[in-house]
Design an enzyme around this catalytic site. Structure first.
Site, PDB file in Angstrom:
ATOM      1  N   THR A   1       0.816  -1.204   0.000  1.00 52.19           N
ATOM      2  CA  THR A   1       0.000   0.000   0.000  1.00 52.19           C
ATOM      3  C   THR A   1       0.856   1.263   0.000  1.00 52.19           C
ATOM      4  O   THR A   1       1.963   1.256   0.496  1.00 52.19           O
ATOM      5  CB  THR A   1      -0.826  -0.008   1.306  1.00 52.19           C
TER       6      THR A   1
ATOM      7  N   THR B   1       0.982  -0.548   6.416  1.00 56.08           N
ATOM      8  CA  THR B   1       1.219  -1.310   5.197  1.00 56.08           C
ATOM      9  C   THR B   1       1.532  -2.746   5.593  1.00 56.08           C
ATOM     10  O   THR B   1       1.852  -3.026   6.748  1.00 56.08           O
ATOM     11  CB  THR B   1       2.367  -0.700   4.377  1.00 56.08           C
ATOM     12  N   GLY B   2       1.452  -3.643   4.632  1.00 50.19           N
ATOM     13  CA  GLY B   2       1.697  -5.050   4.935  1.00 50.19           C
ATOM     14  C   GLY B   2       0.424  -5.860   4.836  1.00 50.19           C
ATOM     15  O   GLY B   2      -0.510  -5.490   4.113  1.00 50.19           O
TER      16      GLY B   2
ATOM     17  N   GLY C   1      -2.999  -6.865   5.457  1.00 51.55           N
ATOM     18  CA  GLY C   1      -4.113  -6.122   6.019  1.00 51.55           C
ATOM     19  C   GLY C   1      -4.883  -6.830   7.098  1.00 51.55           C
ATOM     20  O   GLY C   1      -5.370  -6.213   8.053  1.00 51.55           O
TER      21      GLY C   1
END
Length: 324
Positions: free
Chosen positions: A186, A237-238, A240
């Site tokens: 993201t 981020t990463g 979700g």
């Protein structure tokens, strides 16, 4: 002195009532002094560099943080080479590009879209949801209809490169996100403008080859993004699913409210995620945070996450500190 007067006197420091007495607690530090580093913009990953440049054009001319974050994340949304955001993003396992985004301003107004197809700039649709509807989130066909009613153009978002990758994936159809690979990276952006006001934006095409209809943390206020103009802002981020379970970005802001620095707040949130998972070998989550004083920081589970900064001192890309 009466109990009521005691509470009034101590409330500026922060007090809690405990069994007939009072205990002074550590007050938050985010909004007690004027911002010293403003304007400033921070965003996730190296594609945040170009995004920050667009945001800075607005911030450096005394524009609002809200306008800056929208303009900033529109850059990777339209970039064919950014395979995890907007146009050119990886599709789901049915070959459809579905987009998620949210935006939040200084007054806690927010808007989001999820499972949106055919629209290149979901962040701008999310802003329209915030400003032109009584709702916070629109999804799927309803979000598309709304976007078209607002003049957004219906486009094909699946590029030849993404279609080729998807067809290669279909040969084995194995779904296993790889950390720090362009799969679920993201872009989240936070900005503090010259007036000392905060805003944030988050946008993604989600995990590559996800189930059709899957939505991660990015469009969820409190998970992928949270802004409190008294304290600070955070974005994630990463993977979700891990962020949603912890309401991650809200957690980071609340940790800053308790007096933690942006970096420490991100670290503590990461540690809580780790504590809730038996195996984090293949799990990556990262947070960035920006407080009311213009201080920023980031932290992640595994090394490899980076974030971009731009302020009056210039622009830079920093490696996020990591637990492992």
């Amino acid at each position: 002195m009466s109990s009521r007067r005691k509470f009034i006197k101590l409330s500026a420091l922060g007090a809690t009532f405990l069994g007939g007495g009072f205990q002074v607690v550590k007050a938050f530090s985010g909004s007690l002094s004027p911002a010293s580093n403003k304007p400033v913009v921070i965003s996730t990953w190296d594609h945040g560099m170009a995004a920050n440049e667009a945001a800075w054009k607005i911030l450096s001319k005394n524009g609002t943080a809200l306008d800056a974050v929208e303009a900033g994340v529109r850059v990777p949304e339209a970039d064919l080479n950014v395979r995890t955001v907007g146009y050119g993003g990886y599709p789901d396992r049915e070959g459809k590009v579905t987009l998620d985004a949210c935006i939040m301003d200084k007054d806690s107004n927010c808007g989001a879209v999820a499972f949106l197809q055919h629209i290149k700039h979901p962040i701008s649709v999310a802003r329209k949801v915030m400003e032109d509807t009584p709702h916070v989130m629109l999804v799927g066909e309803g979000a598309l209809r709304f976007a078209l009613s607002k003049g957004f153009k219906k486009e094909k978002l699946l590029t030849p490169a993404s279609e080729k990758d998807w067809k290669n994936w279909l040969k084995e159809s194995k779904y296993k996100p790889v950390i720090n690979i362009e799969n679920h990276d993201t872009i989240g952006m936070l900005a503090l403008d010259a007036n000392g006001d905060l805003a944030g934006a988050c946008t993604t095409s989600g995990a590559a080859y996800k189930m059709h209809g899957r939505v991660g943390d990015s469009p969820i206020i409190g998970a992928g993004l949270f802004v409190d103009n008294e304290i600070g802002a955070a974005t994630a981020t990463g993977l979700g699913e891990a962020v949603i379970r912890m309401v991650g970005s809200h957690l980071v802001v609340e940790l800053m409210r308790q007096g933690n620095s942006p970096e420490d707040a991100c670290r503590l949130a990461v540690e809580r995620i780790i504590a809730k998972h038996k195996d984090v070998k293949d799990l990556q989550v990262g947070f960035i945070a920006l407080n009311k004083n213009g201080e920023y920081g980031g932290y992640c589970i595994h090394k490899g996450f980076n974030y971009a900064i731009q302020d009056k001192s210039g622009t830079k890309l920093l490696d996020g500190k990591s637990k492992f």
